[in-house]
Design a protein around this motif. Structure first.
Motif, PDB file in Angstrom:
ATOM      1  N   PRO A  53       5.020  -4.335  -7.893  1.00 30.41           N
ATOM      2  CA  PRO A  53       5.845  -5.493  -8.249  1.00 30.41           C
ATOM      3  C   PRO A  53       5.232  -6.824  -7.813  1.00 30.41           C
ATOM      4  CG  PRO A  53       6.806  -4.303  -6.389  1.00 30.41           C
ATOM      5  CD  PRO A  53       5.660  -3.484  -6.887  1.00 30.41           C
ATOM      6  N   ILE A  54       4.361  -6.783  -6.826  1.00 33.91           N
ATOM      7  CA  ILE A  54       3.751  -8.040  -6.346  1.00 33.91           C
ATOM      8  C   ILE A  54       2.264  -7.842  -6.085  1.00 33.91           C
ATOM      9  CG2 ILE A  54       5.829  -9.001  -5.264  1.00 33.91           C
ATOM     10  CD1 ILE A  54       4.497  -7.958  -2.573  1.00 33.91           C
ATOM     11  N   SER A  55       1.556  -8.942  -6.080  1.00 27.22           N
ATOM     12  CA  SER A  55       0.110  -8.866  -5.852  1.00 27.22           C
ATOM     13  C   SER A  55      -0.198  -8.720  -4.361  1.00 27.22           C
ATOM     14  CB  SER A  55      -0.562 -10.134  -6.385  1.00 27.22           C
ATOM     15  OG  SER A  55      -0.154 -11.245  -5.604  1.00 27.22           O
ATOM     16  N   PHE A  56      -1.422  -8.315  -4.096  1.00 25.19           N
ATOM     17  CA  PHE A  56      -1.887  -8.206  -2.706  1.00 25.19           C
ATOM     18  C   PHE A  56      -1.836  -9.574  -2.018  1.00 25.19           C
ATOM     19  CE2 PHE A  56      -5.367  -8.915   0.260  1.00 25.19           C
ATOM     20  CZ  PHE A  56      -5.154  -7.915   1.179  1.00 25.19           C
ATOM     21  N   SER A  57      -2.294 -10.588  -2.732  1.00 30.67           N
ATOM     22  CA  SER A  57      -2.380 -11.912  -2.096  1.00 30.67           C
ATOM     23  C   SER A  57      -0.994 -12.456  -1.755  1.00 30.67           C
ATOM     24  CB  SER A  57      -3.136 -12.893  -2.993  1.00 30.67           C
ATOM     25  OG  SER A  57      -2.465 -13.030  -4.216  1.00 30.67           O
ATOM     26  N   LEU A  58      -0.020 -12.210  -2.614  1.00 27.76           N
ATOM     27  CA  LEU A  58       1.334 -12.682  -2.318  1.00 27.76           C
ATOM     28  C   LEU A  58       1.901 -11.931  -1.109  1.00 27.76           C
ATOM     29  CD1 LEU A  58       3.748 -14.451  -2.959  1.00 27.76           C
ATOM     30  CD2 LEU A  58       4.564 -12.690  -4.539  1.00 27.76           C
ATOM     31  N   ALA A  59       1.702 -10.618  -1.101  1.00 27.64           N
ATOM     32  CA  ALA A  59       2.190  -9.827   0.039  1.00 27.64           C
ATOM     33  C   ALA A  59       1.514 -10.271   1.334  1.00 27.64           C
ATOM     34  CB  ALA A  59       1.925  -8.337  -0.213  1.00 27.64           C
ATOM     35  N   PHE A  60       0.204 -10.486   1.258  1.00 32.53           N
ATOM     36  CA  PHE A  60      -0.539 -10.936   2.439  1.00 32.53           C
ATOM     37  C   PHE A  60      -0.001 -12.289   2.905  1.00 32.53           C
ATOM     38  CE2 PHE A  60      -3.913 -13.026   4.726  1.00 32.53           C
ATOM     39  CZ  PHE A  60      -4.554 -12.016   5.420  1.00 32.53           C
ATOM     40  N   GLY A  61       0.151 -13.198   1.943  1.00 33.20           N
ATOM     41  CA  GLY A  61       0.572 -14.554   2.289  1.00 33.20           C
ATOM     42  C   GLY A  61       1.953 -14.602   2.907  1.00 33.20           C
TER      43      GLY A  61
END
Lengths: 434, 479
Positions: free
Chosen positions: B345-353
């Motif tokens: 549902p979400i990108s790696f970068s969004l989750a990381f951020g």
């Protein structure tokens, strides 16, 4: 008799001022020699500026705090009595970070920016060794309070002096007669495996042999060790005395584990208070130390034969009968070492008065005056005890104290003679030109 | 000729330094390292304390898997109250006063005592501002907007809405502020004398001027929010607080609720850098670290001897933490994808951020724990310095003879209280971090199950970080 005493010659120069070299008269001099005072006041009303190289931060900070407190008390006493040569004394404190490089920078600042007359105060040996060459280059007298053997060993220079505290070599060697006579001939040594521990190993082993004893085991502990039980089986069965000089945060663990290992059936135990300086001897876990012996540079607890000088000194610095701060009985002072600041400042004062010091142009005269000092009697200026200064090696020699832990207090068991601390001269700084 | 002489002197000094270095290594040194509070810490049952702390954080993570989503969401909801109204000029005035105080402190730093424990500049900067204020910012909310030394004078001299000649390039992102933060930590950790008053005064004055020039060129808010590392850091720490005030209203909730609602994902690297560098400030004093760099911890040669090693270690810690955190996020993403079988549902970068901000409470807890002992001592020196700011023997508040004490470091009972206080702060920081990370994951992934799966690696990370933080308190230190 040691080479030191053979070589020692009472100076003939400035015999008229010789009495002043006895620190006991130093303070009185400023008030009882009005001629000197008036002359000095006529020359300058500027304060005498003493650069105080202090371990405010870094590994020496705990000592620095007490060195500072002692220094401030000594200077207050001086100024209350009229200062030096009629001039007030001002302490210019600079933090050296217990860092040799910064130490040299601080000395340079004293000499070139802050117009200090002398530099004073350093404790840690590596800072002294890092700073002394700069003091020599800039020709500023550098009075250290470090106990290191580096001054007397000859590796420094004519501008570096240690007139207020004895060095480790004399301290360690002076322990051997007492240990071999009173505690036992067969000694096992436990020491940290680096230069500090090696000093003790080498000096004590040789001194004990001269006194008819023998070091039967030398157990070196890695500096990073925090548990010691595995080393104790190395202590030979026939050991009569265990000599320990552990330092660092694991010292308390060392004592606790030593107690668990030996229980009540242990050999005589002798150590240097450096291990437990500033630590309450009654702390939980240290019960095992009951009945053991410690070297002390100056007895932490008030003794039955306390002198009026020690009483005055404790009051001035704010230390109670147990060696703790009068404002907090948990705050144990570094009593075994900090007297060195008090006494060194009084030597500076006596030297300046003897040499009629008026400013930096008289720095060499000041050094010569201190070099000419010999007997330093017990006095308010020198509350730790009488001393003999060796002008050639720039090192003072004095009594050492051995205390026994009894009922949670350290009770004086033996006072060495000054002669016990002598060793042959290793240098003659007076042959170096200014 | 003079130049030649200077060069000769310089070479001579280098030679002397080289010889000295050899002597320093070879010559037996007198060591005075004594037990201090760390000796008593080593006698305490620290293994038990560490185990208890880890278990508490682990149980928090496990409980989250059981608790209904509504309960957790309710916990982190905030209530709105009518706050104290203030005029818009009030922060301007207080900030301007702060500037004046800073100017006075800088002047005292330049001309006053060279003793950092007597000079008010060093004590205010390191004890009041860095130690106490940053902590209070994390507890009470954004105090910095009231007392930063720039906005007041800027608004008065330039105007808050003044046009600026340049626009800060978007592509720079937060990189200028990030570099500033790294340089700041390098200064505090590796510089031989970060608290030496004249040096600190110079650095503070230069930084103040650079920031003010930046604000004039690129605008007040762009510069402060993207380039001024302390405003960035303080604003991030304000997110940890349960209190937020805006224009007469006061929002109050569980500590960390602002992190959950925040969208400052571009500050992820900044937050992780602050945590890593902060943690290394403590690591670098341990026997373990000193052994790694070949230094005898009982014979520490001084900060100037380990500058390169300290900077290298700090950079290494920053890189390592980023890699570990990225690994946690990636593993969490993998577990979710494996469970759902479909696209994430979400990108790696969004989750990381978003999730990176959940480490902020850990940073706050560690900040408190790490600086508590120094604060207990230096706050006393601050009192003494306030009484005699120019070290001229003044007694402004009639304190008379004032003895600083460290006696509480030398009894087992007081050392136990200090250590347990530190441990509690660290554990609470980690518990809040676990909670906020879970709430953020709930928002990101949508379902409780996916959130729990994504948070398994994160929970392991938090537990291991608890272990590291508590171990740092208990480990023997030598520098």
């Amino acid at each position: 008799m040691s080479q030191f005493t053979k070589n020692y010659v009472l100076p003939t120069r400035r015999n008229a001022l010789k009495l002043l070299s006895g620190g006991g008269l130093a303070l009185a001099a400023s008030s009882t020699m009005p001629g000197v005072t008036r002359f000095a006041q006529a020359q300058s009303s500027e304060p005498i500026r003493i650069g105080f190289q202090i371990h405010r931060t870094g590994i020496g900070a705990a000592y620095g705090r007490w060195y500072d407190r002692t220094t401030q008390a000594a200077v207050k006493r001086m100024n209350d009595a009229g200062g030096i040569n009629g001039r007030m004394v001002e302490i210019i404190a600079e933090d050296d970070g217990t860092d040799p490089k910064r130490g040299a920078e601080v000395v340079e600042k004293f000499a070139t920016q802050q117009q200090c007359d002398v530099a004073f105060g350093t404790l840690f040996s590596h800072v002294v060794i890092g700073s002394a060459p700069r003091a020599g280059e800039l020709k500023i007298p550098y009075f250290v309070v470090s106990e290191g053997h580096h001054v007397a060993s000859g590796i420094l220079n004519r501008y570096t002096l240690q007139p207020g505290i004895t060095d480790v070599k004399s301290q360690v060697e002076a322990m051997a007669p007492f240990v071999s006579t009173n505690l036992g001939k067969k000694v096992a040594m436990i020491y940290p495996d680096f230069a500090f521990g090696h000093d003790h190993r080498d000096y004590f082993t040789a001194a004990l042999a001269k006194n008819g004893g023998e070091v039967i085991a030398q157990i070196a502990i890695p500096p990073t060790e925090t548990s010691f039980t595995k080393y104790f089986p190395k202590i030979p069965q026939q050991t009569e005395v265990l000599y320990h000089v552990m330092v660092g945060p694991a010292v308390l663990t060392f004592v606790k584990e030593l107690g668990e290992f030996f229980g009540s059936n242990h050999p005589e135990i002798f150590g240097f208070i450096d291990s437990l300086e500033a630590v309450d001897i009654q702390s939980p876990g240290l019960e095992f130390l009951e009945g053991t012996y410690f070297w002390e540079g100056n007895p932490r607890y008030v003794q039955n034969n306390q002198t009026s000088h020690d009483k005055m000194y404790r009051t001035a610095v704010g230390v109670d009968e147990s060696g703790a701060s009068v404002s907090d009985s948990r705050d144990i002072s570094t009593y075994a070492h900090m007297f060195g600041c008090w006494e060194t400042l009084n030597i500076i004062k006596a030297g300046m008065e003897m040499s009629d010091y008026q400013g930096p142009q008289h720095r060499s005269r000041l050094i010569e005056a201190v070099e000419d000092m010999t007997d330093i009697p017990l006095s308010d200026d020198h509350p730790q005890g009488a001393k003999i200064f060796n002008g050639k090696t720039h090192q003072v020699f004095g009594h050492q104290y051995i205390s026994k832990v009894e009922n949670g207090r350290m009770v004086l068991a033996h006072t060495t003679s000054i002669e016990d601390t002598f060793y042959p001269d290793e240098t003659d700084y007076t042959t170096q030109p200014f | 000729m003079k130049k030649l002489t200077r060069i000769g002197n310089h070479i001579g000094r280098q030679v002397v330094s080289a010889i000295l270095a050899i002597i320093l290594v070879a010559y037996p040194l007198r060591s005075f390292a004594h037990p201090s509070e760390q000796g008593f810490v080593l006698l305490l049952p620290t293994d038990f304390y560490i185990a208890t702390g880890i278990a508490t954080v682990a149980l928090t993570a496990a409980a989250l898997a059981r608790l209904p989503t509504t309960t957790i969401t309710f916990l982190f909801s905030n209530r709105t109250f009518v706050g104290l109204r203030h005029h818009s000029w009030m922060p301007t005035l207080s900030s301007f006063c702060s500037t004046l105080v800073l100017v006075v402190l800088i002047l005292i730093g330049l001309s006053g005592s060279g003793d950092p424990l007597s000079n008010p500049l060093s004590l205010v900067i390191w004890t009041v501002w860095w130690t106490a204020l940053l902590f209070l910012q994390g507890i009470l909310g954004d105090l910095w907007k009231w007392i930063n030394p720039w906005t007041g004078i800027y608004d008065l001299c330039i105007g808050s809405n003044a046009n600026t000649p340049l626009k800060l390039p978007d592509r720079l992102g937060n990189s200028v502020g990030l570099c500033g933060l790294i340089l700041f930590f390098a200064f505090t950790l590796a510089d031989p004398a970060p608290d030496y008053p004249p040096r600190l005064a110079l650095v503070t004055a230069l930084y103040w001027m650079a920031t003010f020039i930046g604000m004039c060129l690129f605008g007040r808010d762009p510069w402060l929010s993207r380039c001024e590392c302390f405003t960035m850091l303080f604003r991030l720490f304000a997110l940890i607080s349960g209190i937020r005030t805006t224009k007469g209203t006061c929002h109050v909730g569980f500590p960390g609720w602002q992190i959950v609602t925040s969208r400052k994902s571009s500050f992820s690297v900044f937050a992780l850098t602050a945590l890593a560098a902060g943690s290394f400030d403590g690591m670098n004093e341990t026997f373990w670290w000193l052994s790694q760099i070949g230094v005898n911890p009982l014979e520490f040669p001084g900060r100037s001897a380990v500058i390169g090693q300290t900077i290298g270690g700090m950079i290494g810690a920053i890189i390592l933490l980023h890699c570990l955190f990225a690994l946690c996020i990636a593993t969490g993403q993998y577990l979710v994808r494996k469970h759902t079988g479909g696209p994430l549902p979400i990108s790696f970068s969004l989750a990381f951020g978003r999730l990176a901000l959940s480490v902020l409470p850990i940073a706050l807890g560690y900040h408190f724990a790490h600086y508590l002992p120094a604060f207990l001592v230096n706050s006393q020196y601050l009192v003494a310095a306030t009484n005699d700011p120019l070290t001229r023997g003044a007694d402004l508040f009639g304190l008379g003879v004032f003895y600083v004490t460290t006696g509480f470091f030398y009894t087992q009972d007081t050392v136990r209280v200090i250590l347990l206080t530190q441990c509690v702060a660290i554990v609470i920081g980690h518990m809040i971090a676990v909670l906020t990370a879970h709430l953020i994951a709930l928002g990101l992934y949508g379902t409780n199950r996916q959130a729990i799966l994504s948070q398994i690696p994160m929970a392991v990370f938090m537990i291991l970080y608890t272990l590291l933080s508590l171990w740092l308190l208990a480990a023997p230190r030598g520098a």
